[in-house]
Design a protein around this motif. Sequence first.
Motif, PDB file in Angstrom:
ATOM      1  N   LEU A  58     -13.363  69.558  31.148  1.00 36.94           N
ATOM      2  CA  LEU A  58     -13.974  70.896  31.280  1.00 36.94           C
ATOM      3  C   LEU A  58     -14.374  71.249  32.852  1.00 36.94           C
ATOM      4  O   LEU A  58     -15.183  70.075  33.412  1.00 36.94           O
ATOM      5  CB  LEU A  58     -15.335  70.961  30.298  1.00 36.94           C
ATOM      6  N   SER A  59     -13.783  72.113  33.337  1.00 38.89           N
ATOM      7  CA  SER A  59     -14.010  72.050  34.703  1.00 38.89           C
ATOM      8  C   SER A  59     -14.873  73.949  34.800  1.00 38.89           C
ATOM      9  O   SER A  59     -13.921  74.739  34.047  1.00 38.89           O
ATOM     10  CB  SER A  59     -12.949  72.149  35.687  1.00 38.89           C
ATOM     11  N   ALA A  92      -9.306  69.979  23.024  1.00 38.60           N
ATOM     12  CA  ALA A  92     -10.371  69.054  22.112  1.00 38.60           C
ATOM     13  C   ALA A  92     -11.896  69.556  22.485  1.00 38.60           C
ATOM     14  O   ALA A  92     -12.610  69.531  21.646  1.00 38.60           O
ATOM     15  CB  ALA A  92     -10.358  67.743  22.657  1.00 38.60           C
ATOM     16  N   VAL A  93     -12.009  69.942  23.419  1.00 42.24           N
ATOM     17  CA  VAL A  93     -13.425  70.755  23.804  1.00 42.24           C
ATOM     18  C   VAL A  93     -13.489  71.813  23.117  1.00 42.24           C
ATOM     19  O   VAL A  93     -14.592  72.267  22.656  1.00 42.24           O
ATOM     20  CB  VAL A  93     -13.880  70.971  25.414  1.00 42.24           C
ATOM     21  N   THR A  94     -12.511  72.677  23.064  1.00 44.31           N
ATOM     22  CA  THR A  94     -12.672  74.143  22.246  1.00 44.31           C
ATOM     23  C   THR A  94     -12.728  74.102  20.911  1.00 44.31           C
ATOM     24  O   THR A  94     -13.358  74.497  20.230  1.00 44.31           O
ATOM     25  CB  THR A  94     -11.434  75.044  22.754  1.00 44.31           C
ATOM     26  N   THR A 138     -23.915  76.453  29.165  1.00 46.09           N
ATOM     27  CA  THR A 138     -24.888  75.221  29.687  1.00 46.09           C
ATOM     28  C   THR A 138     -24.075  73.767  29.351  1.00 46.09           C
ATOM     29  O   THR A 138     -24.405  72.745  29.452  1.00 46.09           O
ATOM     30  CB  THR A 138     -26.036  75.097  28.715  1.00 46.09           C
ATOM     31  N   LEU A 139     -22.725  74.114  28.718  1.00 48.74           N
ATOM     32  CA  LEU A 139     -22.018  72.653  28.486  1.00 48.74           C
ATOM     33  C   LEU A 139     -21.702  71.726  29.908  1.00 48.74           C
ATOM     34  O   LEU A 139     -21.460  72.361  30.828  1.00 48.74           O
ATOM     35  CB  LEU A 139     -20.753  73.099  27.778  1.00 48.74           C
ATOM     36  N   PRO A 140     -21.839  70.482  29.368  1.00 46.12           N
ATOM     37  CA  PRO A 140     -21.417  69.729  30.969  1.00 46.12           C
ATOM     38  C   PRO A 140     -20.148  69.919  31.370  1.00 46.12           C
ATOM     39  O   PRO A 140     -19.122  69.942  30.603  1.00 46.12           O
ATOM     40  CB  PRO A 140     -21.806  68.230  30.417  1.00 46.12           C
ATOM     41  N   GLY A 141     -19.834  69.712  32.734  1.00 46.18           N
ATOM     42  CA  GLY A 141     -18.489  69.609  33.242  1.00 46.18           C
ATOM     43  C   GLY A 141     -17.927  68.161  32.769  1.00 46.18           C
ATOM     44  O   GLY A 141     -18.518  67.286  32.740  1.00 46.18           O
ATOM     45  N   ASP A 142     -16.665  67.948  33.455  1.00 49.40           N
ATOM     46  CA  ASP A 142     -15.872  66.951  33.279  1.00 49.40           C
ATOM     47  C   ASP A 142     -14.491  67.106  34.088  1.00 49.40           C
ATOM     48  O   ASP A 142     -13.928  68.137  33.822  1.00 49.40           O
ATOM     49  CB  ASP A 142     -15.782  66.510  31.746  1.00 49.40           C
ATOM     50  N   ASP A 143     -14.304  66.116  34.856  1.00 50.39           N
ATOM     51  CA  ASP A 143     -13.030  66.185  35.663  1.00 50.39           C
ATOM     52  C   ASP A 143     -11.888  66.650  34.708  1.00 50.39           C
ATOM     53  O   ASP A 143     -11.047  67.462  35.403  1.00 50.39           O
ATOM     54  CB  ASP A 143     -12.864  65.086  36.441  1.00 50.39           C
TER      55      ASP A 143
END
Length: 343
Positions: free
Chosen positions: A336-337, A126-128, A328-333
């Motif tokens: 997105l790691s 979903a992020v990509t 620069t994208l934010p991480g998320d457990d």
Amino acid sequence: MTGGRAGDTPAGAGAASAGPAFLAVDSGGSGLRVVVGAAGPRGAQARGASRTPVRTGARGIDPGHFMEQLLGLIRPLTAEAGIGRLDAAVVGAAGMASLGDALRAELPDALARELGVRRVVLAADAVTAYVGALGPRPGAVVAAGTGLVAVGTDLTSWRRADGWGHLLGDSGGGAWIGRAGLEAALRAHDGRDGGSARLLAEAEARFGPAAGLPGQVYPRPDRPAVLASFAPGVGACAADGDPVARRILRSAARHMAEAAAAVCPAGGTPGPLVAVTGGLTGLGDPLLVPLAEELQRRVPTARRVPAEGDPLHGSVRMATDLAADTFTLPGDDALLSVVDRSR
């Protein structure tokens, strides 16, 4: 395996000098798609694909099977692109959010050991899909294919809605539309209210006699794909004016808009960008017209824009930034790691 080349620079023609090298992966239900290349305008790229999906089991997505598949693709592609060492890798995978614990635990070490990669991003597909559609800009993206998930970001954090699979969610996705269409077909077969003779005829043309439909669906390990295969039939019936099919697509549009509204970043002028990507967009006006109306009703400040690219395009964008040290994208457990062993 299939391969090909993209980019302005021929493979092997100074790829290493064009910029740091990257690996971008899109892993989903239809297999793996891979790009290796060098960041920068002179960078060569080589592409390959495998039609074998990565296995899932008790531990979720199988990291061993993933690496087995990946290495079979990567080694000829790095030679084709003239790349000796990979600096960064982005892996976008379906199921990463809920089935990705083993991948997150083992894949960075495996990529470092086998390919020398020091910087790795593991992302939900979903992020990509988001980055492929909008790039690194705030907004919301609805990815509507066999399933359905919406992702939004204000570039400080991520929000996700749905994507819970065909038994618990994915409302408005292809499997959801196909199942609703087949239910309406069986209602017509039984003589119950809510049925559609047009959908019944469409279902029997595709699957055979209605009484055999359970045998066509229930034993199949790929049930979501089987159900989703009937979504174009629902779209065709809606385009022909069938009122039941039109109601199904209106309901799907409502679910999609609700998911978008749930993840849209708040505030800001002008309003948030919203894009819809995935195979369901191919249903055309019978879905897209009510979707535009539902989005206007639920997110009136949103600016609807066309998706720029697909999830593999998003992985390449992210991998290029990661290799160039501009990520620069934010991480998320779950979503997105980032693992960076280069510092």
